[in-house]
Design a protein around this motif. Structure first.
Motif, PDB file in Angstrom:
ATOM      1  N   TRP A 156       0.837  -1.199   0.000  1.00 56.19           N
ATOM      2  CA  TRP A 156       0.000   0.000   0.000  1.00 56.19           C
ATOM      3  C   TRP A 156       0.872   1.248   0.000  1.00 56.19           C
ATOM      4  O   TRP A 156       0.644   2.181  -0.760  1.00 56.19           O
TER       5      TRP A 156
ATOM      6  N   TRP B   5      -6.184   1.248   6.621  1.00 55.44           N
ATOM      7  CA  TRP B   5      -7.260   2.163   6.271  1.00 55.44           C
ATOM      8  C   TRP B   5      -7.459   3.159   7.394  1.00 55.44           C
ATOM      9  O   TRP B   5      -7.621   2.775   8.530  1.00 55.44           O
ATOM     10  N   MET B   9     -12.254   6.834   7.352  1.00 57.59           N
ATOM     11  CA  MET B   9     -12.978   6.408   6.148  1.00 57.59           C
ATOM     12  C   MET B   9     -14.353   5.869   6.547  1.00 57.59           C
ATOM     13  O   MET B   9     -14.448   4.978   7.388  1.00 57.59           O
ATOM     14  N   GLN B  13     -17.688   5.147   2.053  1.00 58.22           N
ATOM     15  CA  GLN B  13     -16.485   5.258   1.217  1.00 58.22           C
ATOM     16  C   GLN B  13     -15.872   3.887   0.987  1.00 58.22           C
ATOM     17  O   GLN B  13     -15.447   3.550  -0.125  1.00 58.22           O
ATOM     18  N   ALA B  14     -15.839   3.074   2.061  1.00 58.10           N
ATOM     19  CA  ALA B  14     -15.291   1.719   1.923  1.00 58.10           C
ATOM     20  C   ALA B  14     -16.145   0.912   0.947  1.00 58.10           C
ATOM     21  O   ALA B  14     -15.617   0.216   0.075  1.00 58.10           O
ATOM     22  N   TRP B  16     -17.971   2.038  -1.405  1.00 59.12           N
ATOM     23  CA  TRP B  16     -17.764   2.559  -2.764  1.00 59.12           C
ATOM     24  C   TRP B  16     -16.544   1.889  -3.402  1.00 59.12           C
ATOM     25  O   TRP B  16     -16.553   1.524  -4.565  1.00 59.12           O
ATOM     26  N   ARG B  17     -15.510   1.702  -2.598  1.00 57.96           N
ATOM     27  CA  ARG B  17     -14.297   1.062  -3.121  1.00 57.96           C
ATOM     28  C   ARG B  17     -14.572  -0.402  -3.461  1.00 57.96           C
ATOM     29  O   ARG B  17     -14.056  -0.929  -4.443  1.00 57.96           O
ATOM     30  N   HIS B  21     -14.121  -1.020  -7.269  1.00 57.20           N
ATOM     31  CA  HIS B  21     -12.823  -1.648  -7.531  1.00 57.20           C
ATOM     32  C   HIS B  21     -12.687  -3.057  -6.957  1.00 57.20           C
ATOM     33  O   HIS B  21     -11.582  -3.602  -6.961  1.00 57.20           O
ATOM     34  N   ASP B  23     -12.398  -3.834  -4.068  1.00 57.93           N
ATOM     35  CA  ASP B  23     -11.252  -3.670  -3.176  1.00 57.93           C
ATOM     36  C   ASP B  23     -11.345  -4.614  -1.970  1.00 57.93           C
ATOM     37  O   ASP B  23     -12.233  -4.458  -1.119  1.00 57.93           O
ATOM     38  N   ALA B  26     -10.979  -2.882   1.535  1.00 62.19           N
ATOM     39  CA  ALA B  26     -12.164  -2.130   1.964  1.00 62.19           C
ATOM     40  C   ALA B  26     -13.246  -3.091   2.452  1.00 62.19           C
ATOM     41  O   ALA B  26     -13.918  -2.837   3.449  1.00 62.19           O
TER      42      ALA B  26
END
Lengths: 218, 197
Positions: A156, B5, B9, B13-14, B16-17, B21, B23, B26
């Motif tokens: 990261w 993280w 956050m 938002q998590a 959304w990721r 993505h 992710d 997240a």
């Protein structure tokens, strides 16, 4: 006296009323023994709810669903019972045969219906298995993420540093682009100024009192 | 995950990721934040911590499977609570009967620790009495109809506001409050014998 509704008291008990409403309710409570009794009861129960730990009950093993061979065995058993019952009750061979024929058809339908049900269950099991697999994948992903937390952090940081570097490069490129644009704009501006000066000079030598000369024919 | 993280956050938002993505970090962060609340709520509504754990896992599985369906303008908490409550309802419907009521103490819960006479902690007799009292309350909660029990679990134990409960259950806020009042009334009647001890 008008007593507030229980919904209103719930809002008050759980601290979800505006200060003004809270003052009104508390003023009412101070003079209304009926509401005091209700509120005390609710408060007592809320206190008891706080004593409860998260419950836990042992799971019972699931009862296994019967498979198609099970149902077939049951049907065969019923045929045999029917046959023996026929023999014991002294029914003639012909009657027994026709009875068995009728019953056999009914039983076969039953077996097929049961088999279909088992197939449906199997199909549902397959869907469930796919879901399980998907969930397993999600959880596997989760475990991997958790296990590789440190490695993830390094990765990261590397990604963030890379992004920072790229952003820096982009900013430099943008600045250069802007400088070039400004330079072009400067040149263009100077050219325009020169042209305006020339135009102004030519206008200054022109007298507007003189009649316009006809244009020469080419 | 918290070390990677930032705690600032938001869930949205998590999510959304996760949505945009896929992710995994997240998603892991959302699981980390929500698995315990879902498990607790499930245990209180279903009366069975193992089934509650299964329910929580299924809820996360659904979050991931249906990640594209999440409305970015909505609150994640409302969405996941709704998923969890629906799963609890499905489970209760499948069972078609009231949840189990036998007590098997959960690890890490009060009453599970060993008693040290040197401390001021309650002794075994008090602990047993306390457990019995808690068991009686728990049974009374499990005897409540499911709509009332869910409101008790969400408001009293999980601290959701009434308007949030209303949003999760798609009912008016006044209904959420009246269900809570009815639940407390029923519990009070059911637990009257405890007060007479």
């Amino acid at each position: 006296m008008k007593h507030p509704e229980s919904e209103v008291w719930m809002g008050w008990l759980y601290g979800e009323v505006a200060p003004e409403e809270r003052r009104d309710l508390e003023a009412h409570l101070a003079v209304c023994s009926e509401c005091q009794g209700r509120v005390d009861g609710w408060r007592r129960t809320m206190g008891r709810l706080d004593e409860v730990a998260v419950p836990c009950v042992e799971k019972r093993p699931k009862r296994a669903a019967w498979s198609a061979p099970h149902w077939a065995a049951v049907a065969a058993g019923l045929v045999l019972v029917g046959f023996l019952a026929g023999r014991l009750t002294g029914v003639s061979r012909g009657e027994l045969a026709s009875e068995l024929g009728r019953n056999r058809a009914a039983w076969m339908e039953e077996v097929e219906a049961r088999t279909d049900a088992v197939r449906r269950e199997t199909w549902q099991d397959a869907i469930q298995a796919v879901r399980e697999e998907q969930r397993g994948l999600a959880l596997e992903l989760l475990r991997e993420v958790r296990a590789g937390r440190l490695a993830d952090r390094a990765e990261w940081v590397r990604v963030v540093e890379g992004m920072d570097l790229r952003r820096g490069q982009e900013l430099v490129a943008l600045r250069e682009g802007l400088a070039e644009l400004a330079s072009h704009t400067g040149v263009g501006f100077e050219t325009a100024q020169t042209q305006m000066r020339l135009l102004a000079g030519s206008l200054a030598t022109t007298s507007y009192d003189e009649p316009l000369k006809p244009l020469k024919k080419p | 995950m918290a070390n990677v993280w930032p705690s600032v956050m938001s869930d949205e938002q998590a999510m959304w990721r996760v949505q945009m993505h896929d992710d995994p970090q997240a998603f892991a962060e959302l699981v980390h934040r929500w698995e315990e609340p879902l498990r607790r709520m499930g245990a209180r509504v279903l009366g069975d911590v193992h089934r509650a754990e299964d329910m929580a896992q299924e809820a996360f599985s659904r979050v991931f499977t249906h990640r594209r369906d999440f409305d970015p303008g909505a609150r994640f908490s409302t969405w996941i609570w709704r998923i969890a409550v629906n799963l609890c309802r499905d489970e209760l419907r499948r069972r078609g009967r009231r949840p189990e009521t036998a007590l098997v103490a959960d690890s890490g819960e009060p009453g599970q620790e060993t008693w040290d006479p040197a401390t001021d902690a309650p002794g075994p007799a008090e602990m047993v009495a306390g457990l019995e009292r808690a068991e009686a309350v728990r049974r009374a909660v499990l005897r409540l109809p499911e709509p009332l029990r869910v409101v008790v679990a969400l408001r009293h134990y999980e601290g959701l506001k009434f308007h949030e409960i209303a949003e999760v259950l798609a009912i008016p806020e006044g209904t959420a409050k009246s269900r809570m009042a009815e639940a407390l009334d029923r519990l009070e009647k059911g637990l009257r014998s405890l007060g007479e001890e």
